[in-house]
Design a protein around this motif. Structure first.
Motif, PDB file in Angstrom:
ATOM      1  N   VAL A 139       0.888  -1.170   0.000  1.00  0.00           N
ATOM      2  CA  VAL A 139       0.000   0.000   0.000  1.00  0.00           C
ATOM      3  C   VAL A 139       0.923   1.217   0.000  1.00  0.00           C
ATOM      4  O   VAL A 139       1.448   1.606   1.045  1.00  0.00           O
ATOM      5  CB  VAL A 139      -0.949   0.007   1.217  1.00  0.00           C
ATOM      6  CG1 VAL A 139      -1.936   1.163   1.105  1.00  0.00           C
ATOM      7  CG2 VAL A 139      -1.703  -1.313   1.328  1.00  0.00           C
ATOM      8  N   PRO A 140       1.175   1.797  -1.180  1.00  0.00           N
ATOM      9  CA  PRO A 140       2.166   2.871  -1.266  1.00  0.00           C
ATOM     10  C   PRO A 140       1.720   4.141  -0.538  1.00  0.00           C
ATOM     11  O   PRO A 140       0.532   4.356  -0.330  1.00  0.00           O
ATOM     12  CB  PRO A 140       2.265   3.153  -2.775  1.00  0.00           C
ATOM     13  CG  PRO A 140       1.548   2.045  -3.459  1.00  0.00           C
ATOM     14  CD  PRO A 140       0.559   1.499  -2.485  1.00  0.00           C
ATOM     15  N   GLY A 141       2.673   4.954  -0.183  1.00  0.00           N
ATOM     16  CA  GLY A 141       2.369   6.252   0.433  1.00  0.00           C
ATOM     17  C   GLY A 141       3.046   6.443   1.774  1.00  0.00           C
ATOM     18  O   GLY A 141       3.303   7.556   2.206  1.00  0.00           O
ATOM     19  N   GLY A 142       3.333   5.339   2.467  1.00  0.00           N
ATOM     20  CA  GLY A 142       4.071   5.482   3.723  1.00  0.00           C
ATOM     21  C   GLY A 142       3.215   5.554   4.963  1.00  0.00           C
ATOM     22  O   GLY A 142       3.693   5.899   6.030  1.00  0.00           O
ATOM     23  N   ILE A 143       1.929   5.242   4.857  1.00  0.00           N
ATOM     24  CA  ILE A 143       1.087   5.188   6.057  1.00  0.00           C
ATOM     25  C   ILE A 143       0.638   3.742   6.247  1.00  0.00           C
ATOM     26  O   ILE A 143       0.048   3.154   5.348  1.00  0.00           O
ATOM     27  CB  ILE A 143      -0.168   6.097   5.919  1.00  0.00           C
ATOM     28  CG1 ILE A 143       0.233   7.546   5.674  1.00  0.00           C
ATOM     29  CG2 ILE A 143      -1.085   5.963   7.137  1.00  0.00           C
ATOM     30  CD1 ILE A 143       0.861   8.259   6.836  1.00  0.00           C
ATOM     31  N   PHE A 144       0.943   3.187   7.410  1.00  0.00           N
ATOM     32  CA  PHE A 144       0.580   1.801   7.697  1.00  0.00           C
ATOM     33  C   PHE A 144      -0.936   1.679   7.794  1.00  0.00           C
ATOM     34  O   PHE A 144      -1.577   2.468   8.488  1.00  0.00           O
ATOM     35  CB  PHE A 144       1.242   1.348   9.000  1.00  0.00           C
ATOM     36  CG  PHE A 144       1.166  -0.132   9.201  1.00  0.00           C
ATOM     37  CD1 PHE A 144       2.186  -0.954   8.741  1.00  0.00           C
ATOM     38  CD2 PHE A 144       0.076  -0.703   9.834  1.00  0.00           C
ATOM     39  CE1 PHE A 144       2.113  -2.335   8.911  1.00  0.00           C
ATOM     40  CE2 PHE A 144      -0.011  -2.081  10.010  1.00  0.00           C
ATOM     41  CZ  PHE A 144       1.017  -2.897   9.541  1.00  0.00           C
ATOM     42  N   VAL A 145      -1.486   0.690   7.107  1.00  0.00           N
ATOM     43  CA  VAL A 145      -2.947   0.533   7.075  1.00  0.00           C
ATOM     44  C   VAL A 145      -3.439  -0.241   8.294  1.00  0.00           C
ATOM     45  O   VAL A 145      -3.000  -1.353   8.549  1.00  0.00           O
ATOM     46  CB  VAL A 145      -3.372  -0.217   5.786  1.00  0.00           C
ATOM     47  CG1 VAL A 145      -4.861  -0.487   5.788  1.00  0.00           C
ATOM     48  CG2 VAL A 145      -2.965   0.562   4.559  1.00  0.00           C
ATOM     49  N   LYS A 146      -4.358   0.398   9.030  1.00  0.00           N
ATOM     50  CA  LYS A 146      -4.963  -0.314  10.163  1.00  0.00           C
ATOM     51  C   LYS A 146      -6.461  -0.465   9.935  1.00  0.00           C
ATOM     52  O   LYS A 146      -7.126  -1.195  10.647  1.00  0.00           O
ATOM     53  CB  LYS A 146      -4.732   0.461  11.462  1.00  0.00           C
ATOM     54  CG  LYS A 146      -3.276   0.506  11.875  1.00  0.00           C
ATOM     55  CD  LYS A 146      -3.087   1.354  13.118  1.00  0.00           C
ATOM     56  CE  LYS A 146      -1.640   1.734  13.300  1.00  0.00           C
ATOM     57  NZ  LYS A 146      -1.467   3.135  13.642  1.00  0.00           N
ATOM     58  N   ASP A 147      -6.977   0.263   8.949  1.00  0.00           N
ATOM     59  CA  ASP A 147      -8.403   0.328   8.696  1.00  0.00           C
ATOM     60  C   ASP A 147      -8.885  -0.934   7.965  1.00  0.00           C
ATOM     61  O   ASP A 147      -8.449  -1.207   6.846  1.00  0.00           O
ATOM     62  CB  ASP A 147      -8.642   1.585   7.839  1.00  0.00           C
ATOM     63  CG  ASP A 147     -10.086   1.775   7.481  1.00  0.00           C
ATOM     64  OD1 ASP A 147     -10.938   1.027   7.989  1.00  0.00           O
ATOM     65  OD2 ASP A 147     -10.362   2.696   6.674  1.00  0.00           O
ATOM     66  N   THR A 148      -9.801  -1.669   8.587  1.00  0.00           N
ATOM     67  CA  THR A 148     -10.300  -2.893   7.940  1.00  0.00           C
ATOM     68  C   THR A 148     -11.225  -2.569   6.764  1.00  0.00           C
ATOM     69  O   THR A 148     -11.585  -3.466   6.003  1.00  0.00           O
ATOM     70  CB  THR A 148     -11.065  -3.783   8.943  1.00  0.00           C
ATOM     71  OG1 THR A 148     -12.041  -2.982   9.610  1.00  0.00           O
ATOM     72  CG2 THR A 148     -10.130  -4.404   9.960  1.00  0.00           C
ATOM     73  N   GLY A 149     -11.587  -1.315   6.611  1.00  0.00           N
ATOM     74  CA  GLY A 149     -12.375  -0.886   5.459  1.00  0.00           C
ATOM     75  C   GLY A 149     -11.626  -1.091   4.148  1.00  0.00           C
ATOM     76  O   GLY A 149     -12.214  -1.020   3.063  1.00  0.00           O
ATOM     77  N   MET A 150     -10.320  -1.365   4.230  1.00  0.00           N
ATOM     78  CA  MET A 150      -9.507  -1.598   3.034  1.00  0.00           C
ATOM     79  C   MET A 150      -9.518  -3.074   2.621  1.00  0.00           C
ATOM     80  O   MET A 150      -8.978  -3.434   1.580  1.00  0.00           O
ATOM     81  CB  MET A 150      -8.050  -1.192   3.313  1.00  0.00           C
ATOM     82  CG  MET A 150      -7.868   0.234   3.757  1.00  0.00           C
ATOM     83  SD  MET A 150      -7.667   1.355   2.394  1.00  0.00           S
ATOM     84  CE  MET A 150      -6.029   0.908   1.836  1.00  0.00           C
ATOM     85  N   ASP A 151     -10.097  -3.956   3.451  1.00  0.00           N
ATOM     86  CA  ASP A 151     -10.077  -5.403   3.201  1.00  0.00           C
ATOM     87  C   ASP A 151     -10.540  -5.783   1.797  1.00  0.00           C
ATOM     88  O   ASP A 151      -9.894  -6.573   1.109  1.00  0.00           O
ATOM     89  CB  ASP A 151     -11.024  -6.126   4.186  1.00  0.00           C
ATOM     90  CG  ASP A 151     -10.436  -6.274   5.576  1.00  0.00           C
ATOM     91  OD1 ASP A 151      -9.279  -5.887   5.782  1.00  0.00           O
ATOM     92  OD2 ASP A 151     -11.166  -6.790   6.455  1.00  0.00           O
ATOM     93  N   LEU A 152     -11.704  -5.236   1.423  1.00  0.00           N
ATOM     94  CA  LEU A 152     -12.290  -5.639   0.141  1.00  0.00           C
ATOM     95  C   LEU A 152     -11.336  -5.312  -1.013  1.00  0.00           C
ATOM     96  O   LEU A 152     -11.149  -6.128  -1.922  1.00  0.00           O
ATOM     97  CB  LEU A 152     -13.654  -4.949  -0.054  1.00  0.00           C
ATOM     98  CG  LEU A 152     -14.416  -5.332  -1.318  1.00  0.00           C
ATOM     99  CD1 LEU A 152     -14.689  -6.836  -1.384  1.00  0.00           C
ATOM    100  CD2 LEU A 152     -15.738  -4.558  -1.430  1.00  0.00           C
TER     101      LEU A 152
END
Ligand code: TYD
Ligand code: MG
Length: 444
Positions: free
Chosen positions: A347-360
């Motif tokens: 996931v480019p950009g440098g922010i670690f994803v914690k949001d499960t809204g990105m699952d799909l």
């Protein structure tokens, strides 16, 4: 013989178990006297109760901040007589942000920058580069010296870089040790309240855990902000996790450049590279951080395994356990057989994803790469994925849709739970889906 009860400073009343040559609280030399054991029961001084509705509500006086986003982060400016902790890993940009802080203020404020880890040459060189002027500087590890200097100069904002590098009493062990850091923090809080000065302190966080670190400091201070970011990306995120004078959960995004940090107005453009859109393995989603939403690009690559017996699963800026979870869902419900393939996710950009809204979007990106079919570049996918392959409800859907629209998305896959429950947005088609299988049918 009566039992010794420790020592007390005859000047300010500071108590210590050991005799100290100099009071860490008021700076007085030779003021420690043995505490006289009390012979009577302690007198219980009664606090006067007051009915809450009779309390006069006075707004907290604040140092105004010119940037509207930063102002909101602090709850309307930097509260006077408050102590803020800025925590973050080494090298993330804490010193840079704090040196720039006076430039973000909306009023002339007398600032003292005290450093226990850098010399005046290092900090002055950085200040020139950042175009910062009018800031007083002192390099010392002796906290009392800093506080006296601040008082002498009539300082309104004191910056301490970092809390782990100052000491109040040599009796309390090494500089940076738990007891010393705690005492530094206690003294700073007491001093700030007493003198009405706003203090911002840096707190280092280590990757392997917290050594004498901000976790216990968080309880002692009024405001806690974290600075996050990936070294490979110029993006930095400042997140407020505690605020006794305002809301929490706000985030502000900055870009680290040659002349320091500048606020990022349109973060979505940061996370998405137009050239890769519409290629197999790339799917857009909207992530929510605090009160803000950003369109993010999810990239997956599924390739024949280099070592089929030990296929790789590699995730960058994404939780690898979540990746395993989604791979299992794809395997079970979509017959995507992944045993002989390597899976890379980024996931480019440098922010670690914690949001499960990105699952799909993650599931669809992997599927897209697996079947080598593209997803339309103006499609955005939002939803949490459950073990049954169902697409579940996520928070802040209206905020996500608004951001998707302003980014230029045309169609958004959303969880079925929102069907008929969200406000229509002109020019944005919403496609409620109940499961990952249904999402695949819609897209491929
Ligand atoms: P720094 O503020 O020293 O980090 P911290 O105090 O959190 O340890 O800055 C870290 C990095 O930022 C350093 O690698 C150099 C970079 N940097 C820039 O890219 N531009 C700048 O203008 C400045 C001052 C620093
Ligand atoms: Mg630093």
């Amino acid at each position: 013989m009566a039992k010794r009860e420790g020592y007390v400073c005859s000047s300010c009343g500071y108590e210590s178990a050991k005799w100290l040559g100099r009071c860490p609280s008021c700076g007085q030399w030779g003021s420690f006297k043995e505490k006289v054991p009390s012979t009577s029961a302690p007198s219980l001084k009664k606090a006067t109760p007051i009915r809450l509705e009779d309390v006069d509500l006075v707004s907290v006086p604040r140092i105004r901040v010119s940037s509207s986003q930063l102002s909101a982060l602090f709850g309307g400016g930097l509260a006077k007589a408050s102590v803020m902790l800025l925590a973050g890993e080494p090298g993330v940009g804490k010193s840079t942000f704090l040196l720039q802080l006076p430039a973000f203020l909306d009023e002339p404020v007398k600032v003292l920058y005290a450093s226990g880890e850098e010399t005046e040459f290092q900090v002055a060189d950085r200040a020139r580069r950042l175009g910062v002027e009018g800031v007083w500087f002192v390099a010392t590890r002796d906290l009392e010296e800093v506080l006296q200097t601040a008082e002498g100069l009539g300082i309104e904002l004191l910056i301490l870089d970092s809390v782990q590098t100052f000491w109040v009493s040599k009796e309390l062990g090494v500089v940076g040790g738990v007891a010393q850091v705690k005492a530094v923090c206690e003294r700073v809080v007491e001093w700030a309240k007493d003198k009405g000065v706003t203090v911002v302190m840096v707190g280092h966080v280590t990757k392997t855990g917290v050594v004498a670190g901000p976790k216990f400091l968080e309880h002692m201070v009024d405001v806690v902000v974290y600075m996050e970011g990936d070294r490979r990306s110029p993006l930095r995120l400042i997140r407020c996790v505690k605020n006794r004078f305002g809301p929490t959960d706000n985030v502000v995004l900055f870009e680290m450049g040659a002349t320091g940090l500048t606020e990022v107005e349109n973060p979505s453009s940061f996370f998405v590279q137009e050239e890769v859109l519409g290629k197999s393995g790339t799917v857009l989603s909207v992530m929510v951080e605090g009160l803000r939403a950003f369109v993010m690009e999810v990239q997956a690559l599924v390739a024949p395994a280099v070592h089929p017996a030990a296929a790789r699963r590699i995730a960058s800026m994404y939780d690898v356990k979540r990746l395993y979870f989604l791979l299992a869902v794809l395997e079970k419900h979509l017959e995507v057989h992944l045993s002989g393939v390597d899976v890379y996710l980024n996931v480019p950009g440098g922010i670690f994803v914690k949001d499960t809204g990105m699952d799909l979007a993650v599931a669809l990106a992997i599927y897209s790469s697996f079947v080598n079919k593209k997803v339309d570049e103006r499609v955005v996918a939002v939803g949490e994925v459950g073990l049954a392959g169902e697409v579940r409800w996520v928070r802040d859907m209206d905020l996500r849709l608004k951001e998707a629209k302003s980014f230029g998305a045309k169609r958004v896959l959303i969880p079925k739970a929102f069907k008929g429950k969200i406000a229509k947005i002109e020019g944005l088609e919403v496609l409620p889906v109940g499961s990952v299988e249904e999402a695949v049918e819609v897209l491929f």
